[in-house]
Design an enzyme around this catalytic site. Sequence first.
Site, mmCIF file in Angstrom:
data_model
loop_
_atom_site.group_PDB
_atom_site.id
_atom_site.type_symbol
_atom_site.label_atom_id
_atom_site.label_comp_id
_atom_site.label_asym_id
_atom_site.label_seq_id
_atom_site.Cartn_x
_atom_site.Cartn_y
_atom_site.Cartn_z
ATOM 1 N N GLU A 193 50.262 30.088 39.403
ATOM 2 C CA GLU A 193 50.748 31.253 38.664
ATOM 3 C C GLU A 193 50.636 32.481 39.557
ATOM 4 O O GLU A 193 49.537 32.724 40.075
ATOM 5 C CB GLU A 193 49.906 31.430 37.398
ATOM 6 C CG GLU A 193 50.525 32.409 36.429
ATOM 7 C CD GLU A 193 49.816 32.385 35.076
ATOM 8 O OE1 GLU A 193 49.691 31.298 34.475
ATOM 9 O OE2 GLU A 193 49.379 33.459 34.657
ATOM 10 N N MET B 281 41.069 23.994 18.924
ATOM 11 C CA MET B 281 41.075 24.687 17.629
ATOM 12 C C MET B 281 40.018 25.789 17.640
ATOM 13 O O MET B 281 39.087 25.799 16.842
ATOM 14 C CB MET B 281 40.836 23.666 16.504
ATOM 15 C CG MET B 281 41.054 24.201 15.091
ATOM 16 S SD MET B 281 42.648 24.955 14.874
ATOM 17 C CE MET B 281 43.543 23.622 14.120
ATOM 18 N N GLY B 282 40.186 26.719 18.572
ATOM 19 C CA GLY B 282 39.345 27.915 18.569
ATOM 20 C C GLY B 282 40.016 28.973 17.712
ATOM 21 O O GLY B 282 40.784 28.659 16.799
ATOM 22 N N ARG B 283 39.738 30.233 18.056
ATOM 23 C CA ARG B 283 40.271 31.319 17.227
ATOM 24 C C ARG B 283 41.784 31.400 17.306
ATOM 25 O O ARG B 283 42.463 31.604 16.295
ATOM 26 C CB ARG B 283 39.629 32.638 17.652
ATOM 27 C CG ARG B 283 38.162 32.697 17.272
ATOM 28 C CD ARG B 283 37.483 33.871 17.897
ATOM 29 N NE ARG B 283 37.108 33.569 19.266
ATOM 30 C CZ ARG B 283 35.964 33.944 19.833
ATOM 31 N NH1 ARG B 283 35.095 34.636 19.140
ATOM 32 N NH2 ARG B 283 35.698 33.639 21.075
ATOM 33 N N ILE B 284 42.339 31.212 18.508
ATOM 34 C CA ILE B 284 43.806 31.278 18.645
ATOM 35 C C ILE B 284 44.437 30.035 18.022
ATOM 36 O O ILE B 284 45.429 30.125 17.290
ATOM 37 C CB ILE B 284 44.204 31.444 20.127
ATOM 38 C CG1 ILE B 284 43.707 32.810 20.643
ATOM 39 C CG2 ILE B 284 45.717 31.344 20.304
ATOM 40 C CD1 ILE B 284 43.858 33.019 22.141
ATOM 41 N N ARG C 277 46.212 27.836 29.791
ATOM 42 C CA ARG C 277 46.132 28.078 31.230
ATOM 43 C C ARG C 277 46.983 27.023 31.923
ATOM 44 O O ARG C 277 46.968 25.838 31.525
ATOM 45 C CB ARG C 277 44.687 27.983 31.732
ATOM 46 C CG ARG C 277 43.813 29.168 31.366
ATOM 47 C CD ARG C 277 44.222 30.452 32.108
ATOM 48 N NE ARG C 277 43.352 31.576 31.844
ATOM 49 C CZ ARG C 277 43.569 32.522 30.920
ATOM 50 N NH1 ARG C 277 44.637 32.454 30.141
ATOM 51 N NH2 ARG C 277 42.726 33.526 30.787
ATOM 52 N N HIS D 163 53.332 34.630 31.448
ATOM 53 C CA HIS D 163 52.003 34.873 30.857
ATOM 54 C C HIS D 163 52.021 36.114 29.954
ATOM 55 O O HIS D 163 51.346 37.110 30.222
ATOM 56 C CB HIS D 163 50.948 35.024 31.967
ATOM 57 C CG HIS D 163 49.563 34.668 31.505
ATOM 58 N ND1 HIS D 163 48.631 34.080 32.311
ATOM 59 C CD2 HIS D 163 48.945 34.841 30.309
ATOM 60 C CE1 HIS D 163 47.493 33.904 31.651
ATOM 61 N NE2 HIS D 163 47.670 34.362 30.423
HETATM 62 C C1 DGY Z 1 43.580 35.833 28.071
HETATM 63 O O1 DGY Z 1 43.150 36.861 27.548
HETATM 64 O O2 DGY Z 1 42.834 34.975 28.536
HETATM 65 C C2 DGY Z 1 45.060 35.650 28.101
HETATM 66 O O3 DGY Z 1 45.474 34.572 28.844
HETATM 67 C C3 DGY Z 1 45.756 36.914 28.558
HETATM 68 O O4 DGY Z 1 46.095 37.553 27.436
#
Ligand code: DGY
Length: 324
Positions: A265, A153-156, A236, A284
């Site tokens: 990846e 639960m960070g900014r994203i 990730r 990604h």
């Molecule tokens: C990041 O910025 O770490 C993302 O995975 C790429 O947008």
Amino acid sequence: MQRIVVTRRLPGDAHERIRGSADVRVWPDDRPIPRDVLEQQVADADGLLCMLTDRIDAPLLERAPSLQVVSTMAVGTDNIDVDACTERGIRVGNTPDVLNGATADMAIALLLAAARRIPEGMTYVREGRWRRWEPELLLGAEVHGSTLGIVGMGRIGTEIARRGLGFGMRVLYHNRHRRPEIEAQLGTLYRSLDELLAESDHVVLSCPLTEETYHLIDAQALDRMQPTATLINIARGPIVDPRALEHALRTGQIFAAALDVTEPEPIPADDPLLALPNCLIVPHLGSATLQTRKAMADLAVDNLLAGLRGEPMPACVNCHLIGR
Ligand code: DGY
């Protein structure tokens, strides 16, 4: 004149902004800069603007005695040995915040696509198999009114929670530290990881990759999820054990998965996950909008130039440790 290495062509006017102030070498190719070329180029560099595909580790830093700033065009810094940079007094910049909205949008896009079987529907139509409407054709998992579990639960993660609430979802979260301010603001509910996996209809991973989160979603974790649940990874790749996921998808242990990131990846074209109809994989693309990638490039350049001038960097992950 200071020397700067840029490991990929950047969107917008980023190159013009850098060129004015330094001797700049830009890797011109579409594929990542080869390690040996990067090693040669950093030998006399003061600043490095890199991508998440470049491994910035201690052996590379050994070859870069004059390096002062590493600026990555990403929020994640798992490709950078930040401790090794800190030991050498090298400041590390990243690009937080500017990609929150685009990445959260992608999480929801993947969640909807996996839950509502959109790629399977497209294949069905393209293969000419759509003959009639059928009451039980490609039935998916409900999204509105369901339970969303966010790991990280960070900014994203917070932006994903907001979007989930917009769909009338009940939002659970798991995080290293509990976030009472987010709970108060959004009504999200804290759960242990095991509780979250068991209770959620849709699990979204938005935590950083660290030693603690490597293969966090393994066979045991997948076993805790419901057979009707979806798993979305926009964080990730190595946070999920890919072979355990393959088994869980194949055996119906979970309903579907959508991955923006993979391990390894890029994922090889013959990886068994790509053959599974209930596994959706995109390359990604979380932050891949024109506006967001330009904002990321701008912030990466701002960090680099400020760092090289010895000024405060707009977003720095280790400046507090270096004392600058
Ligand atoms: C990041 O910025 O770490 C993302 O995975 C790429 O947008």
